[in-house]
Design a protein around this motif. Sequence first.
Motif, mmCIF file in Angstrom:
data_model
loop_
_atom_site.group_PDB
_atom_site.id
_atom_site.type_symbol
_atom_site.label_atom_id
_atom_site.label_comp_id
_atom_site.label_asym_id
_atom_site.label_seq_id
_atom_site.Cartn_x
_atom_site.Cartn_y
_atom_site.Cartn_z
ATOM 1 N N LYS A 74 -6.890 -1.491 -3.863
ATOM 2 C CA LYS A 74 -6.164 -1.951 -2.844
ATOM 3 C C LYS A 74 -6.323 -1.614 -1.525
ATOM 4 O O LYS A 74 -6.244 -1.969 -0.611
ATOM 5 C CB LYS A 74 -4.616 -1.636 -3.145
ATOM 6 N N LEU A 107 0.775 -1.193 -0.044
ATOM 7 C CA LEU A 107 0.108 0.175 -0.033
ATOM 8 C C LEU A 107 1.008 1.213 -0.126
ATOM 9 O O LEU A 107 0.527 2.285 -0.687
ATOM 10 C CB LEU A 107 -0.999 -0.071 1.363
ATOM 11 N N THR A 154 -6.893 1.460 -9.072
ATOM 12 C CA THR A 154 -6.070 0.527 -8.677
ATOM 13 C C THR A 154 -5.655 0.696 -7.124
ATOM 14 O O THR A 154 -5.807 -0.287 -6.163
ATOM 15 C CB THR A 154 -4.758 0.315 -9.330
ATOM 16 N N PHE A 155 -5.624 1.906 -6.973
ATOM 17 C CA PHE A 155 -4.939 2.237 -5.521
ATOM 18 C C PHE A 155 -6.208 2.063 -4.628
ATOM 19 O O PHE A 155 -6.021 1.696 -3.614
ATOM 20 C CB PHE A 155 -4.561 3.778 -5.430
ATOM 21 N N ALA A 196 -4.869 4.376 -12.575
ATOM 22 C CA ALA A 196 -4.053 4.509 -11.521
ATOM 23 C C ALA A 196 -4.698 4.622 -9.977
ATOM 24 O O ALA A 196 -4.452 4.123 -9.019
ATOM 25 C CB ALA A 196 -2.718 5.385 -11.408
ATOM 26 N N LEU A 254 2.323 1.715 -3.358
ATOM 27 C CA LEU A 254 1.429 2.382 -4.254
ATOM 28 C C LEU A 254 1.081 3.645 -3.882
ATOM 29 O O LEU A 254 0.996 4.614 -4.981
ATOM 30 C CB LEU A 254 -0.134 1.483 -4.167
ATOM 31 N N LYS A 255 1.104 4.189 -2.764
ATOM 32 C CA LYS A 255 0.719 5.579 -2.411
ATOM 33 C C LYS A 255 1.887 6.319 -3.032
ATOM 34 O O LYS A 255 1.811 7.463 -3.590
ATOM 35 C CB LYS A 255 0.454 5.449 -0.902
ATOM 36 N N LEU A 257 1.749 6.886 -6.633
ATOM 37 C CA LEU A 257 0.714 7.878 -7.004
ATOM 38 C C LEU A 257 1.062 9.387 -6.650
ATOM 39 O O LEU A 257 0.612 10.102 -7.546
ATOM 40 C CB LEU A 257 -0.645 7.415 -6.152
#
Length: 315
Positions: free
Chosen positions: A68, A44, A64-65, A61, A47-48, A51
């Motif tokens: 999750k 996570l 997807t974020f 994007a 991903l953060k 982003l």
Amino acid sequence: MSTAFRSCFVLIGFILAYITYLLLGALVFSAIERPVEETLKSDLNSLKAELLNLSCINATALETFLEKVLQANKYGVSVLENATVRTNWDLASSLFFANTMVTTVGYGHTTPLSDVGKAFSIVYALIGVPFTMLVLTACVQRLMHPLTYGPISMCQRRAGLQQRTASVVHFIVLLVLVVLGFFVVPALVFSTIEETWSFLDSFYFCFISLCTIGLGDFVPAEKPGQRLRALYKISVMVYLFVGLMIMFLVLRTFHKLADVHGWTAFFQLPSYEEEDEDKEPIIEQEPDDESPEAEKASIKPLDPSCQVSYNSING
């Protein structure tokens, strides 16, 4: 060794074995689930960061974020900065999870992440739930005399009350004390500690928990920055176990009250001492009409006076 001492020794052994079982379960859950939780948190955070590094966030994007994040939130893992400093699978949290599982409260706010954890949960609960019921039954059996038989006998001897009146007065007093001691007072404590909980929310949490409904919409010690979180979790765990034991005691006392007033006989239900199994013979024999013994044996004990009641405690 006297019978009373041996009984106390066995009960203490049961309780110690139960605590050991909870600790072992907590250690296993923590060892299995904590690495998986850390991996999920790492994903996570990656991903953060990805982003945030994008000059322009595109729809793919973002979706997807969010997907999750929602999936992780289902397992009690948050991407927020003020929530990443703690884990749901430290020893205290794992112990709390194991306790809510074997007591069948099951809030559902924390669930196993891995397949191994799910498989272990099945085996652990399969043994732990009957074990918990056994420990609760053993404890309640020891509490029936000082909290039920003794007070009723004292009401009959000192206040001169009849058996039925004494049983009703005792049950009302017991019910009031239980409501105050295990619902009202804990609700005041929870509403003080949990800043976002009102008194009604706290009372609702106590009721839902001690009735083993466990909806999970209110769970203690989950706010970020909770002081003494481990001690708080263990205290709630002790409250749940003792509260379930007292609720079981209230149910048994009500069953005895129903025996005294003949309600179990009226509805043809088994009395407190009777087993649930059928005691009628498989092959019925024709009674001899001329035999008084056969005539007495054919009479069903529907009269409340025939049922086992509090008479045995009169001293």
